[in-house]
Write an enzyme that holds these catalytic residues in place. Structure first.
Site, mmCIF file in Angstrom:
data_model
loop_
_atom_site.group_PDB
_atom_site.id
_atom_site.type_symbol
_atom_site.label_atom_id
_atom_site.label_comp_id
_atom_site.label_asym_id
_atom_site.label_seq_id
_atom_site.Cartn_x
_atom_site.Cartn_y
_atom_site.Cartn_z
ATOM 1 N N CYS A 82 -8.380 -1.293 -4.207
ATOM 2 C CA CYS A 82 -7.334 -1.297 -5.241
ATOM 3 C C CYS A 82 -7.037 -2.729 -5.676
ATOM 4 C CB CYS A 82 -6.064 -0.612 -4.735
ATOM 5 S SG CYS A 82 -4.769 -0.555 -6.011
ATOM 6 N N CYS A 115 -3.251 -3.621 -6.226
ATOM 7 C CA CYS A 115 -2.545 -3.854 -4.959
ATOM 8 C C CYS A 115 -2.975 -5.178 -4.331
ATOM 9 C CB CYS A 115 -2.773 -2.693 -3.990
ATOM 10 S SG CYS A 115 -1.974 -1.160 -4.520
#
Length: 176
Positions: free
Chosen positions: A132, A135
């Site tokens: 991700c 993130c």
């Protein structure tokens, strides 16, 4: 399964992973990270691989308090949720999703029960394993703001990368 057993369970084609396993957890490779941070990163990364032998070996290898163990489990779990959600927000072509509130509980990030920067490092490594980018950017910003160097960030990612690769090799062997 101890770390030595994990290394010996790795096949010959994973020789680099065997060598890297010892290096990423060694005291001289910590790049300014505390032993607690390295232990937590290793545990959270092991949990993120979901591989029992990797989890067992790292649990036996690191000297971690129950608070660090709990935080590592929490980081792996909350990032499993966040990484799916925020990867979607990042990758979907409709930008309206980024404007919508997530409406997901993630209180542990604000109150992890351990040093906040150590928890962010755990979350960073798990987010790298889970792929991700959104993130990863958020966690890198937090740890840099908290005084972690780029080398410290790189160390956290190397730990996650090596443990992920060890789990991959073991899964390949189990499937063939």
């Amino acid at each position: 399964m101890a770390l030595a057993e994990l290394k010996s369970a790795l096949p010959s084609y994973a020789k680099d992973i065997k060598l890297n396993l010892g290096r990423v957890l060694a005291a001289d490779g910590m790049d300014g990270l505390s032993r607690d941070a390295v232990a937590g990163i290793a545990l959270a990364s092991a949990y993120a691989t979901k591989h029992k032998d990797v989890i067992t070996a790292i649990t036996e290898e690191v000297d971690a308090s129950s608070e660090i163990v709990d935080a590592a489990k929490a980081a792996a779990t909350v990032m499993a949720m966040n990484n799916v959600y925020y990867r979607f927000v990042h990758l979907v072509s409709d930008g309206e999703y980024a404007k919508m509130p997530a409406n997901l509980r993630m209180n542990v990030i604000g109150n992890p029960g351990i040093d906040k920067i150590d928890f962010e490092l755990m979350s960073l490594a798990v987010s790298a394993i889970n792929g991700c980018g959104m993130c990863m950017d958020a966690h890198v910003a937090e740890v840099i703001k908290g005084g972690v160097t780029r080398q410290g960030v790189q160390t956290a990612i190397r730990i996650g990368a090596v443990l992920s690769a060890a789990a991959q090799a073991l899964e390949i062997e189990a499937a063939t």
